[in-house]
Design a protein around this motif. Structure first.
Motif, short mmCIF file in Angstrom:
data_model
loop_
_atom_site.label_atom_id
_atom_site.label_comp_id
_atom_site.label_asym_id
_atom_site.label_seq_id
_atom_site.Cartn_x
_atom_site.Cartn_y
_atom_site.Cartn_z
N ALA A 21 6.96 6.47 -5.56
CA ALA A 21 5.74 5.70 -5.85
C ALA A 21 4.97 5.48 -4.55
CB ALA A 21 6.11 4.35 -6.47
N GLN A 22 3.65 5.74 -4.60
CA GLN A 22 2.82 5.60 -3.41
C GLN A 22 1.59 4.75 -3.72
OE1 GLN A 22 1.88 9.41 -1.67
NE2 GLN A 22 3.92 9.61 -0.79
N PHE A 23 1.12 4.06 -2.69
CA PHE A 23 -0.07 3.21 -2.80
C PHE A 23 -1.00 3.58 -1.66
CE2 PHE A 23 -2.19 -0.94 -1.84
CZ PHE A 23 -2.92 -1.01 -3.02
N ALA A 31 4.32 -0.35 1.54
CA ALA A 31 3.04 -1.03 1.34
C ALA A 31 3.24 -2.48 0.94
CB ALA A 31 2.22 -0.29 0.28
N ILE A 32 4.20 -2.72 0.05
CA ILE A 32 4.48 -4.09 -0.39
C ILE A 32 4.95 -4.93 0.78
CG2 ILE A 32 6.00 -5.50 -1.83
CD1 ILE A 32 5.93 -3.21 -3.88
N LEU A 213 11.22 -7.92 8.41
CA LEU A 213 12.55 -7.31 8.51
C LEU A 213 12.72 -6.21 7.47
CD1 LEU A 213 14.73 -10.49 9.13
CD2 LEU A 213 13.98 -8.80 10.81
N TYR A 214 12.26 -6.49 6.26
CA TYR A 214 12.35 -5.50 5.19
C TYR A 214 11.56 -4.24 5.54
CZ TYR A 214 10.73 -3.30 0.84
OH TYR A 214 10.39 -2.40 -0.12
N THR A 215 10.34 -4.43 6.07
CA THR A 215 9.50 -3.28 6.41
C THR A 215 10.11 -2.45 7.53
OG1 THR A 215 7.54 -4.55 5.77
CG2 THR A 215 7.18 -2.58 7.11
N ILE A 308 0.80 -0.15 11.95
CA ILE A 308 1.78 0.61 11.16
C ILE A 308 1.15 1.10 9.86
CG2 ILE A 308 3.94 0.43 9.86
CD1 ILE A 308 4.92 -1.55 11.99
N ALA A 309 0.44 0.20 9.19
CA ALA A 309 -0.16 0.56 7.90
C ALA A 309 -1.17 1.69 8.05
CB ALA A 309 -0.82 -0.67 7.29
N VAL A 310 -2.02 1.62 9.07
CA VAL A 310 -3.07 2.62 9.25
C VAL A 310 -2.48 3.96 9.66
CG1 VAL A 310 -5.10 3.26 10.60
CG2 VAL A 310 -4.85 0.93 9.75
N THR A 311 -1.52 3.95 10.59
CA THR A 311 -0.92 5.22 11.01
C THR A 311 -0.16 5.88 9.87
OG1 THR A 311 0.96 3.95 11.89
CG2 THR A 311 -0.74 4.63 13.46
N ILE A 312 0.47 5.09 9.02
CA ILE A 312 1.15 5.67 7.87
C ILE A 312 0.14 6.28 6.91
CG2 ILE A 312 2.48 5.12 5.79
CD1 ILE A 312 3.95 3.00 7.40
#
Length: 392
Positions: A21-23, A31-32, A213-215, A308-312
């Motif tokens: 699943a991707q967002f 993402a979450i 921590l989860y991320t 992190i979000a943008v580079t991903i």
């Protein structure tokens, strides 16, 4: 980090499971986590204090200084350090540059609280950086990666699309910012400020740490194999990050202290009037220890969640750029935690403004906000006393 690397190397099918699943081209579990870890921090921001601070001339002075440090000095410093440390690693260099462009809007409030800085002024800077981040991050990424960063000579891999970056910023900053604003004002309206600050926030705030921590675990599990086979570049990425945090923090802290230190007064002015002493005290208090903490940690911290979000989103979760951005929080957290101890040590050792309590500082418009709250409480007490007298 270690747990994530072990999972990525020894648990089969991890990457395929995260990619189901991707967002917005990002794995849904990642993402979450990115959105959740920013939500509680942005809920703590005192947005209602902004109108009281803006008319203050001294507040505007500090805001302008902070914006110059955050959006001019810091990005160019990170660019220079990235080129100096990673001239032959363009993909990792791009990830480090993207970290330098993401100005901190979350963890800075944690460091500020630990070092006993001005929480209200810190909240105002968070608000400004949150708004500017959405507007400036995409064009800054184009400028610093495509032009000043050299693009690495591989256009297809390294060049950033304005649309991709802007969408990523709006999603991973806009969503938690909107959630934070709605949560804060809804809770304040439905309950009381005392309940919100003393009961709700202590239970809600740990969600940010859990999300972080989860991320990190999920990210390193996804890239565990990539990390093990690229230990050399990973350790080289640490060098510019450590230098950046130390240089930005120390120079900013030293500058505010230099502005705060007492100045010798000309002989003709000495003992002339109490108003001169009062004006001098206020001037020095405007550059107090509390302001040094806010300015230095705001300048040194980075919004690694956004980076992190943008580079991903732009380069992919398995890219070198995403790996370099992921190393950011692993370096920033211990370094800035150590700098909070340095700040508290310098608070005791340095002279900030003689004749004034260091705790007093300048809280800018806090007096305005607290004055309104005290007046409101006073009216409530008066109403209660009047009611009691009428019953008798």
């Amino acid at each position: 980090m270690v747990v994530g690397v072990l999972i990525g190397n020894y648990v089969p099918g991890v990457e395929a499971a995260f990619s189901i699943a991707q967002f917005q081209s990002v794995s849904a579990p990642i993402a979450i986590g990115l959105i959740v870890m920013m939500w509680p921090i942005l809920t703590k921001v005192r947005y209602e204090a902004l109108p009281a601070l803006l008319p203050n001339r001294h507040a505007l002075t500090h805001i302008i200084l902070s914006l110059a440090l955050n959006w001019i000095v810091a990005p160019f410093l990170m660019l220079a350090l990235a080129w100096a440390a990673l001239p032959d690693l363009p993909t990792y260099r791009t990830g480090v540059i993207m970290v330098g462009l993401a100005r901190c809007i979350a963890m800075v409030m944690v460091w500020n609280a630990l070092a006993r800085g001005d929480s209200d002024y810190c909240a105002v800077l968070v608000v400004f950086n949150s708004m500017l981040q959405i507007v400036l991050y995409a064009p800054f990424a184009l400028l610093f990666v495509n032009i000043l960063g050299g693009g690495g000579g591989v256009e297809k891999t390294l060049h950033v699309s304005y649309g991709d970056v802007a969408i990523s910023v709006l999603i991973y900053l806009g969503i938690p910012l909107a959630a934070g604003v709605v949560t804060r004002f809804a809770m304040l309206r439905l309950t009381s400020r005392r309940f919100f600050e003393s009961t709700f926030l202590p239970y809600f705030s740990p969600l940010a740490l859990l999300g972080l921590l989860y991320t990190i675990v999920v990210m390193f599990a996804y890239q565990g194999h990539h990390i093990v086979h690229n230990l050399g570049p990973v350790f080289r990425v640490i060098v510019p990050l450590v230098l950046y945090f130390v240089i930005m923090w120390s120079t900013t802290f030293a500058f505010v202290w230099w502005c705060a230190r007492p100045r010798p007064r000309p002989a003709m002015v000495r003992g002339t009037s109490a108003s001169v002493d009062e004006k001098e005290k206020k001037k020095r208090a405007e550059w107090s220890y509390e302001m040094a903490v806010v300015q230095s940690f705001t300048a040194a911290s980075n919004n690694f969640e956004l980076a992190i979000a943008v580079t991903i989103a732009v380069y992919g979760v398995g890219s070198d750029q995403a790996l370099a951005a992921t190393i950011g929080p692993l370096v920033e957290v211990p370094v800035l935690l150590a700098l909070t101890w340095v700040a508290l040590f310098l608070r005791r050792r340095l002279t900030w403004h003689s004749g004034w309590d260091v705790e007093a500082g300048t809280i800018l418009a806090r007096d305005v906000v607290q004055g309104r709250e005290e007046a409101k409480r006073g009216d409530e007490k008066l109403a209660i006393v009047s009611g009691i007298e009428e019953t008798h």
